[in-house]
Design a protein around this motif. Structure first.
Motif, PDB file in Angstrom:
ATOM      1  N   TRP A 161     -11.477   3.730   1.096  1.00 41.17           N
ATOM      2  CA  TRP A 161     -10.545   4.523   1.875  1.00 41.17           C
ATOM      3  C   TRP A 161     -11.251   5.794   2.332  1.00 41.17           C
ATOM      4  N   ILE A 177       0.879  -1.181   0.000  1.00 41.60           N
ATOM      5  CA  ILE A 177       0.000   0.000   0.000  1.00 41.60           C
ATOM      6  C   ILE A 177       0.906   1.217   0.000  1.00 41.60           C
ATOM      7  N   GLN A 232       0.293   7.205  -1.978  1.00 40.50           N
ATOM      8  CA  GLN A 232      -0.689   7.801  -2.887  1.00 40.50           C
ATOM      9  C   GLN A 232      -2.016   7.065  -2.816  1.00 40.50           C
ATOM     10  N   GLU A 233      -1.974   5.749  -2.700  1.00 39.23           N
ATOM     11  CA  GLU A 233      -3.214   4.975  -2.611  1.00 39.23           C
ATOM     12  C   GLU A 233      -3.977   5.317  -1.345  1.00 39.23           C
ATOM     13  N   ALA A 234      -3.241   5.513  -0.240  1.00 37.42           N
ATOM     14  CA  ALA A 234      -3.893   5.845   1.026  1.00 37.42           C
ATOM     15  C   ALA A 234      -4.235   7.327   1.130  1.00 37.42           C
TER      16      ALA A 234
END
Length: 822
Positions: A438, A401, A404-406
């Motif tokens: 998220w 993870i 940027q994804e989080a």
């Protein structure tokens, strides 16, 4: 209506239309400072500080104060739920309980003199959850857990502006009015509690959190370790000074933590402090269930047997390079430590499990290891979280993870709660992942600070979440609401045309750009909020913006519905939608009078043009018609001439051979029952002698005269044509009895009159052969028979008619009639 004026409570009767009557409601000498009405209940505050309920007989039933007077008059009254009455003065607060007739008053904390000039603004509101809200000098105070706490809000609006009113809506939401900043809705307070130094916390920087077995919450801060217990009058209690990190609770009820990065300290289950164990460079602890404490330092890994009071840390061999972090798996009895680049699971006996080298992991940047279960590990670095799934020593899957994804900057903490949700701390908030979605929690959402402490996220025994930050302690009391935050509805602050404020109806046409200022009534107004808007007739799709102003370079004439809502970019929830109709008047040149004028002008112009064109067109049509008639007549004459030439003999004017063949076919096809098609073949007698004696011109004259005679004597329905040379073919449809008679009469009528062209003969005779067409034969067969009969007539001496019947023809020629015409 009730009105309080100069200490007297008046009843205002608004029913008379011409006069308004004001009648004192209470006939008493007492002076009143505040009143409150809820349903049939009416409460008043007397000038001496007593809170009284007005009975139906208008007598006052006052509460007895158990805490004495605070020396100030009550300026606000509120009738709450559960048989309670609340009063507010400049610096004090009171709670009245009518059921036992008691009243308790006390001084408010944090309150100074900011409302001294405007005490009438002060109010007390009870929330749907039983909490209370009132003003203080820099915002709102909230009554919870038996004490007043400043309501933490990241926006400076509460500190900069006076709160003029507090209102609880029917849906339970709290609305706040400001003296100069409008109004706002307070959201988020129903699932986030914040605690700071103002509430008794030793220091706002929180590094570690743990719950003691059957005991209070322990909090490690920058300068002390505190306990937090809502059952105690003083919620926070400082237990010991000193920098406290990596708090752990063991199965025996002991609390272990690293103190000042120099020693491992302990608190016993009874709350007393045990002796420190000196270990310079200590950073992290992992407590195993069998009483062995694992200690990570900057120069190696140590274990401490907690069952022995005189135990000293024992250095673990094979880990000379040191580790920066470790995790624990109490269910599996393993403590996970990095040995070089390999991850090993440790027990009291030594290495129990070794995982293969994990790719792309920098051991120097590892900040935390979290064990989810026996087959799942999470490794936290600054830029990524690596999920390692394994079965024994076999790694089955590795996933990552990224920041940027989080949606965050740098990872510093990870907690996996009992729901298997990921709570990821960072320097800009907490990212939460429920397995599908998220969301990001920030100060805009109610967190006390965005700067999360390392390893400072903890799930309590009641499944609530504690988050330590550099600004204090946040408590997520209902984690489910993290994904259920609906933004407050937006509103339109103003509409501007060319920089000039206008109403939704622009008044007059303009080509200048239009600006729409937007706002949200959510007091927190998170930075993840987006305005989702669309102007019907202009925008083909919905638009998103973080700005509070929407610009359109041009608004087309007409009415357009502007729709806007607030979208939380983190939770994807959308607020209720609002709308406004923006009307741009049409310019003068396209309004209905101008359009009518344009239409009439076009109609008149079109009519005149059509009239002129029609007149010219009719004239040309007439000329063209005359020309067409003339040409048509010429063509018809030419067609008739061509047809005549194609079907007639030029010399005699009779039908030619081809035309006669068609005539015979038509006659045979159209003959009815009882009718026969008769044919006769005539040959001019001694015609060669005429040509030889009198010349060919005389012969042509004879033929022309014969043609004229034939035409003159052929009856209607009969036809004759030149068959070839001096031979002529006659055809008619007659009954059997009269067919040959017609042929005989025709021969006599043509030959009897004298011929001037044949002097001195004066007479031209014919030999003729006649027959009719049988039912089963063709006209060609009949022609052969007629030709044979003609030959018979010539052989018999000429100037005679020989008739032949097809049914009686036993020989080539069997005459049925033979007539001499002399």
């Amino acid at each position: 209506m009730l009105v309080l004026s100069s200490g007297v409570l008046f009843y205002i009767d608004l029913r008379p239309r011409d006069t308004v009557r004001a009648v004192p409601l209470l006939r008493t000498q007492d002076r009143f400072t505040a009143f409150a009405v809820r349903g049939p209940d009416l409460w008043v505050a007397r000038g001496d500080g007593a809170l009284c309920k007005v009975g139906q007989d208008t007598y006052l039933r006052c509460l007895s104060s158990h805490s004495g007077s605070i020396g100030e008059q009550w300026v606000s009254l509120t009738i709450g739920n559960q048989d309670r009455v609340f009063a507010r003065s400049l610096h004090g607060f009171a709670v009245g309980i009518p059921s036992d007739g008691s009243m308790t008053s006390r001084q408010l904390p944090f309150v100074s003199d900011r409302y001294d000039a405007t005490p009438f603004l002060l109010a007390v509101i009870e929330g749907s959850d039983g909490t209370l809200l009132t003003q203080w000098d820099h915002g709102l105070l909230e009554w919870r857990y038996g004490a007043w706490h400043p309501l933490h809000q990241p926006t400076p609006i509460l500190a900069d502006d006076l709160v003029s009113s507090i209102l609880r809506a029917s849906d339970g939401s709290i609305w706040i009015g400001f003296c100069s900043s409008g109004e706002a809705q307070l959201v988020g307070r129903n699932f986030i509690e914040n605690w700071s130094e103002a509430d008794g916390l030793s220091n706002n920087t929180v590094w570690s959190i743990a719950r003691q077995l059957n005991g209070p919450l322990w909090i490690g801060t920058d300068n002390a370790i505190d306990t937090f217990d809502l059952d105690q009058t003083t919620h926070f209690r400082m237990q010991r000074r000193g920098y406290a990190i990596s708090i752990r609770s063991d199965d025996m009820g002991n609390i272990w933590y690293v103190r000042n990065i120099k020693a491992v300290a302990r608190f016993l289950p009874d709350g007393s402090a045990g002796p420190d164990v000196s270990l310079p460079g200590a950073l992290y602890l992992a407590a195993e269930h069998d009483g062995l404490l694992w200690i990570g330092t900057g120069h190696g890994v140590y274990t401490l047997d907690t069952a022995r009071p005189d135990a000293v840390p024992s250095r673990l061999g094979g880990f000379e390079t040191g580790v920066s972090v470790e995790g624990e798996d109490r269910k599996g009895g393993l403590v996970w430590i990095f040995q070089g680049s390999e991850l090993v699971g440790m027990t009291r006996s030594g290495i129990a499990l070794r995982l293969p080298k994990l790719p792309d992991i920098d051991i120097n940047r590892i900040m935390q290891i979290v064990v989810e279960n026996r087959s799942s590990l999470w490794i936290v670095t600054a830029v990524a979280i690596i999920h390692v799934e394994h079965v024994g020593a076999h790694v089955t899957r590795i996933s990552r993870i990224g920041v940027q994804e989080a949606g965050i900057k740098h990872f510093v903490a990870l907690c996996i709660d009992s729901r298997h949700w990921l709570w990821i701390g960072a320097t800009n908030g907490v990212a939460v992942f429920d397995g599908k979605n998220w969301t990001l929690l920030r100060t805009d959402d109610g967190l006390i600070s965005n700067d999360i402490g390392q390893q400072a996220i903890f799930e309590d025994t009641d499944k609530t979440i504690w988050i330590g930050t550099s600004g204090g302690l946040s408590h997520i009391t209902d984690p489910r609401k993290v994904f259920d935050r609906v933004p407050a509805a937006p509103y339109i602050q103003g509409i501007f045309l060319g920089g000039r404020r206008v109403r939704s109806d622009m008044g007059r046409y303009s080509t200048q750009g239009i600006d729409i200022d937007l706002g949200t009534r959510d007091l927190l107004a998170p930075s993840v909020y987006r305005f989702r808007y669309k102007l019907e007739g202009v925008d083909s799709a919905w638009r998103l913006t973080t700005a509070d102003r929407v610009h359109y370079p041009y608004l087309p004439p007409g009415s357009h519905l502007f729709r806007v809502s607030v979208c939380n970019g983190s939770t994807k929830r959308v607020s209720p939608e609002i709308g406004a109709i923006l009307t741009m008047p049409y310019p003068v040149w396209i309004r209905w009078p101008a359009l009518v004028f344009y239409a009439l002008s076009i109609i008149v112009t079109a009519y005149v043009a059509h009239h002129l064109w029609s007149r010219r067109h009719r004239r040309r049509e007439k000329q063209l018609a005359v020309l067409i008639d003339r040409q048509t007549h010429v063509l018809r004459e030419q067609a008739r001439e061509l047809e005549y030439q194609a079907t007639h003999d030029v010399l005699t004017g009779l039908l030619n051979r081809r035309a006669m063949q068609r005539v015979l076919e038509d006659m045979r096809a159209s003959a009815t029952a009882g009718q026969l098609v008769f044919i006769a073949l005539f040959d001019t007698d001694f015609f060669k002698h005429i040509n030889d004696v009198y010349g060919h011109l005389a012969g042509d004259e004879v033929l022309a005269e014969l043609g004229s005679r034939w035409r003159a004597n052929v009856e209607a329905g009969s036809h004759i044509g030149r068959y070839g040379g001096e031979e002529f073919l006659f055809a008619t449809v007659k009954p059997h009895a009269s067919g040959f008679d017609s042929v005989a009469r025709l021969r006599i009528a043509v030959t009897e009159p004298p011929f001037d062209q044949a002097r001195p003969l004066r007479r031209v005779t014919f030999s003729a052969g006649a027959t009719w067409v049988g039912p089963d034969e063709t006209w060609a067969d009949a022609m052969k028979r007629a030709d044979a009969a003609l030959y018979e007539a010539k052989e018999s001496g000429r100037d005679r008619l020989v008739c032949v019947s097809p049914v009686l023809a036993a020989s080539p020629v069997a005459p049925v009639c033979q007539e001499n015409g002399r």
